[in-house]
Motif scaffolding. Structure first.
Motif, PDB file in Angstrom:
ATOM      1  N   LYS A   1      26.178   0.846   4.311  1.00 45.74           N
ATOM      2  CA  LYS A   1      27.282   1.415   3.525  1.00 45.74           C
ATOM      3  C   LYS A   1      27.438   0.666   2.196  1.00 45.74           C
ATOM      4  O   LYS A   1      27.587   1.281   1.140  1.00 45.74           O
ATOM      5  N   GLN A   2      27.366  -0.671   2.245  1.00 44.63           N
ATOM      6  CA  GLN A   2      27.479  -1.472   1.020  1.00 44.63           C
ATOM      7  C   GLN A   2      26.312  -1.206   0.065  1.00 44.63           C
ATOM      8  O   GLN A   2      26.503  -1.118  -1.147  1.00 44.63           O
ATOM      9  N   TRP A   3      25.095  -1.071   0.613  1.00 47.32           N
ATOM     10  CA  TRP A   3      23.946  -0.745  -0.226  1.00 47.32           C
ATOM     11  C   TRP A   3      24.125   0.620  -0.878  1.00 47.32           C
ATOM     12  O   TRP A   3      23.814   0.799  -2.063  1.00 47.32           O
ATOM     13  N   ASN A   4      24.616   1.593  -0.138  1.00 49.02           N
ATOM     14  CA  ASN A   4      24.834   2.925  -0.707  1.00 49.02           C
ATOM     15  C   ASN A   4      25.824   2.875  -1.864  1.00 49.02           C
ATOM     16  O   ASN A   4      25.635   3.543  -2.880  1.00 49.02           O
ATOM     17  N   ILE A   5      26.865   2.067  -1.732  1.00 46.76           N
ATOM     18  CA  ILE A   5      27.827   1.885  -2.825  1.00 46.76           C
ATOM     19  C   ILE A   5      27.123   1.259  -4.024  1.00 46.76           C
ATOM     20  O   ILE A   5      27.311   1.680  -5.169  1.00 46.76           O
ATOM     21  N   MET A   6      26.270   0.257  -3.768  1.00 45.62           N
ATOM     22  CA  MET A   6      25.540  -0.378  -4.879  1.00 45.62           C
ATOM     23  C   MET A   6      24.606   0.608  -5.557  1.00 45.62           C
ATOM     24  O   MET A   6      24.474   0.598  -6.781  1.00 45.62           O
ATOM     25  N   PHE A   7      23.930   1.487  -4.770  1.00 47.84           N
ATOM     26  CA  PHE A   7      23.048   2.483  -5.377  1.00 47.84           C
ATOM     27  C   PHE A   7      23.835   3.354  -6.352  1.00 47.84           C
ATOM     28  O   PHE A   7      23.389   3.626  -7.469  1.00 47.84           O
ATOM     29  N   GLU A   8      25.010   3.814  -5.934  1.00 52.31           N
ATOM     30  CA  GLU A   8      25.864   4.635  -6.810  1.00 52.31           C
ATOM     31  C   GLU A   8      26.258   3.848  -8.052  1.00 52.31           C
ATOM     32  O   GLU A   8      26.265   4.381  -9.168  1.00 52.31           O
ATOM     33  N   ASN A   9      26.577   2.578  -7.863  1.00 53.85           N
ATOM     34  CA  ASN A   9      27.010   1.757  -8.997  1.00 53.85           C
ATOM     35  C   ASN A   9      25.873   1.435  -9.962  1.00 53.85           C
ATOM     36  O   ASN A   9      26.091   1.353 -11.173  1.00 53.85           O
ATOM     37  N   TYR A  10      24.663   1.272  -9.439  1.00 54.95           N
ATOM     38  CA  TYR A  10      23.516   1.097 -10.341  1.00 54.95           C
ATOM     39  C   TYR A  10      23.356   2.339 -11.217  1.00 54.95           C
ATOM     40  O   TYR A  10      23.083   2.245 -12.412  1.00 54.95           O
ATOM     41  N   SER A  11      23.517   3.504 -10.622  1.00 53.03           N
ATOM     42  CA  SER A  11      23.398   4.751 -11.376  1.00 53.03           C
ATOM     43  C   SER A  11      24.462   4.820 -12.477  1.00 53.03           C
ATOM     44  O   SER A  11      24.176   5.209 -13.611  1.00 53.03           O
ATOM     45  N   LYS A  12      25.678   4.436 -12.155  1.00 56.71           N
ATOM     46  CA  LYS A  12      26.760   4.425 -13.155  1.00 56.71           C
ATOM     47  C   LYS A  12      26.425   3.471 -14.304  1.00 56.71           C
ATOM     48  O   LYS A  12      26.655   3.779 -15.465  1.00 56.71           O
ATOM     49  N   THR A  13      25.899   2.309 -13.952  1.00 50.59           N
ATOM     50  CA  THR A  13      25.547   1.330 -14.982  1.00 50.59           C
ATOM     51  C   THR A  13      24.476   1.886 -15.912  1.00 50.59           C
ATOM     52  O   THR A  13      24.581   1.775 -17.136  1.00 50.59           O
ATOM     53  N   LEU A  14      23.447   2.506 -15.335  1.00 57.33           N
ATOM     54  CA  LEU A  14      22.383   3.097 -16.145  1.00 57.33           C
ATOM     55  C   LEU A  14      22.945   4.171 -17.068  1.00 57.33           C
ATOM     56  O   LEU A  14      22.634   4.202 -18.266  1.00 57.33           O
ATOM     57  N   LYS A  15      23.768   5.049 -16.536  1.00 56.71           N
ATOM     58  CA  LYS A  15      24.345   6.133 -17.345  1.00 56.71           C
ATOM     59  C   LYS A  15      25.149   5.606 -18.520  1.00 56.71           C
ATOM     60  O   LYS A  15      25.241   6.256 -19.555  1.00 56.71           O
ATOM     61  N   ASN A  16      25.745   4.417 -18.373  1.00 58.17           N
ATOM     62  CA  ASN A  16      26.597   3.864 -19.426  1.00 58.17           C
ATOM     63  C   ASN A  16      25.894   2.823 -20.283  1.00 58.17           C
ATOM     64  O   ASN A  16      26.533   2.180 -21.106  1.00 58.17           O
ATOM     65  N   SER A  17      24.602   2.651 -20.108  1.00 60.30           N
ATOM     66  CA  SER A  17      23.865   1.686 -20.921  1.00 60.30           C
ATOM     67  C   SER A  17      23.287   2.372 -22.158  1.00 60.30           C
ATOM     68  O   SER A  17      23.230   3.592 -22.236  1.00 60.30           O
ATOM     69  N   ASP A  18      22.873   1.562 -23.113  1.00 63.31           N
ATOM     70  CA  ASP A  18      22.269   2.093 -24.339  1.00 63.31           C
ATOM     71  C   ASP A  18      20.748   2.159 -24.250  1.00 63.31           C
ATOM     72  O   ASP A  18      20.134   3.039 -24.834  1.00 63.31           O
ATOM     73  N   HIS A  19      20.153   1.215 -23.556  1.00 64.06           N
ATOM     74  CA  HIS A  19      18.695   1.105 -23.440  1.00 64.06           C
ATOM     75  C   HIS A  19      18.351   0.736 -21.997  1.00 64.06           C
ATOM     76  O   HIS A  19      19.187   0.231 -21.258  1.00 64.06           O
ATOM     77  N   VAL A  20      17.082   0.928 -21.641  1.00 61.09           N
ATOM     78  CA  VAL A  20      16.629   0.609 -20.289  1.00 61.09           C
ATOM     79  C   VAL A  20      15.302  -0.151 -20.358  1.00 61.09           C
ATOM     80  O   VAL A  20      14.420   0.205 -21.137  1.00 61.09           O
ATOM     81  N   ILE A  21      15.197  -1.193 -19.528  1.00 59.31           N
ATOM     82  CA  ILE A  21      13.942  -1.918 -19.346  1.00 59.31           C
ATOM     83  C   ILE A  21      13.509  -1.684 -17.900  1.00 59.31           C
ATOM     84  O   ILE A  21      14.291  -1.870 -16.974  1.00 59.31           O
ATOM     85  N   VAL A  22      12.253  -1.276 -17.728  1.00 65.68           N
ATOM     86  CA  VAL A  22      11.697  -1.045 -16.397  1.00 65.68           C
ATOM     87  C   VAL A  22      10.373  -1.798 -16.279  1.00 65.68           C
ATOM     88  O   VAL A  22       9.848  -2.296 -17.274  1.00 65.68           O
ATOM     89  N   THR A  23       9.820  -1.822 -15.065  1.00 68.58           N
ATOM     90  CA  THR A  23       8.601  -2.593 -14.822  1.00 68.58           C
ATOM     91  C   THR A  23       7.350  -1.739 -14.658  1.00 68.58           C
ATOM     92  O   THR A  23       6.245  -2.286 -14.639  1.00 68.58           O
ATOM     93  N   THR A  24       7.520  -0.410 -14.519  1.00 69.16           N
ATOM     94  CA  THR A  24       6.354   0.452 -14.297  1.00 69.16           C
ATOM     95  C   THR A  24       6.508   1.783 -15.023  1.00 69.16           C
ATOM     96  O   THR A  24       7.612   2.198 -15.379  1.00 69.16           O
ATOM     97  N   LYS A  25       5.385   2.474 -15.207  1.00 74.99           N
ATOM     98  CA  LYS A  25       5.413   3.813 -15.804  1.00 74.99           C
ATOM     99  C   LYS A  25       6.168   4.789 -14.915  1.00 74.99           C
ATOM    100  O   LYS A  25       6.858   5.685 -15.408  1.00 74.99           O
ATOM    101  N   THR A  26       6.053   4.623 -13.604  1.00 73.77           N
ATOM    102  CA  THR A  26       6.764   5.490 -12.666  1.00 73.77           C
ATOM    103  C   THR A  26       8.270   5.380 -12.871  1.00 73.77           C
ATOM    104  O   THR A  26       8.975   6.400 -12.913  1.00 73.77           O
ATOM    105  N   LEU A  27       8.765   4.159 -13.018  1.00 74.81           N
ATOM    106  CA  LEU A  27      10.193   3.982 -13.270  1.00 74.81           C
ATOM    107  C   LEU A  27      10.590   4.542 -14.633  1.00 74.81           C
ATOM    108  O   LEU A  27      11.662   5.137 -14.777  1.00 74.81           O
TER     109      LEU A  27
END
Length: 189
Positions: free
Chosen positions: A54-80
């Motif tokens: 349940k806590q992980w599911n909340i974190m998954f939702e919160n990661y999505s919120k953080t991404l939506k509200n960011s200006d730029h994104v850094i990832v480690t792979t082409k897939t990401l």
């Protein structure tokens, strides 16, 4: 600093906009796509209690919120990077892994004979940083090599930072006295 999205994180973004400070979302897993993370196809979730899931599911939702509200994104792979494109953010790939500079540095240390056991106890320490339970399955790929090193050398220790359930690796059980696990800093949603 990695922030997991929360009401405070999103609310406190307003002053950042006002000051023209850009925010960057840094991620090395699909944790920003909660619909994928919660389907049951992620190995590490099988090790979690219902409350932890349940806590992980909340974190998954919160990661999505953080991404939506960011200006730029850094990832480690082409897939990401491809997965992030739907968020319409500028994306930069910074690959994880061992690059030429790291390999060259390691080779130089080896050739100079600078790779030595600890002066305090004579052990050479291997390190494995798992961070989160997402890396439980990753360790499976290297654990037999670590067992072989333990068998061949009597001055090896393994330091693990993060989550790692050693019960899943039966051949390591005889070497538990040579393995130290440090828990990571606990994140809360």
């Amino acid at each position: 600093v990695r922030l997991v999205g929360s009401e405070m994180c999103i609310r406190d973004r307003l002053p950042l906009d006002f000051k023209k400070i850009k925010t960057i979302f840094d991620v090395d897993d699909l944790v920003f796509q909660p619909e994928i993370m919660t389907k049951g196809n992620w190995d590490y979730l099988r090790l979690q209690s219902d409350e932890e899931k349940k806590q992980w599911n909340i974190m998954f939702e919160n990661y999505s919120k953080t991404l939506k509200n960011s200006d730029h994104v850094i990832v480690t792979t082409k897939t990401l990077a491809t997965a992030v494109k739907g968020f319409n953010k500028p994306v930069q790939i910074i690959n994880n892994g061992i690059g030429k500079l790291m390999l060259d540095s390691s080779q130089s240390v080896f050739e100079l004979g600078a790779l030595k056991p600890s002066e305090s106890d004579g052990f050479v320490r291997l390190g494995y940083a798992s961070g989160t339970p997402t890396h439980q399955k990753d360790f499976e790929e290297i654990y037999l090599v670590i067992c072989r090193l333990f068998k061949e050398f009597d001055n090896i220790k393994l330091n693990v930072v993060g989550h790692l359930n050693l019960n899943e690796f039966p051949l390591l059980q005889q070497y538990l006295s040579l393995i130290h696990i440090s828990e990571p800093t606990r994140r809360t949603p």
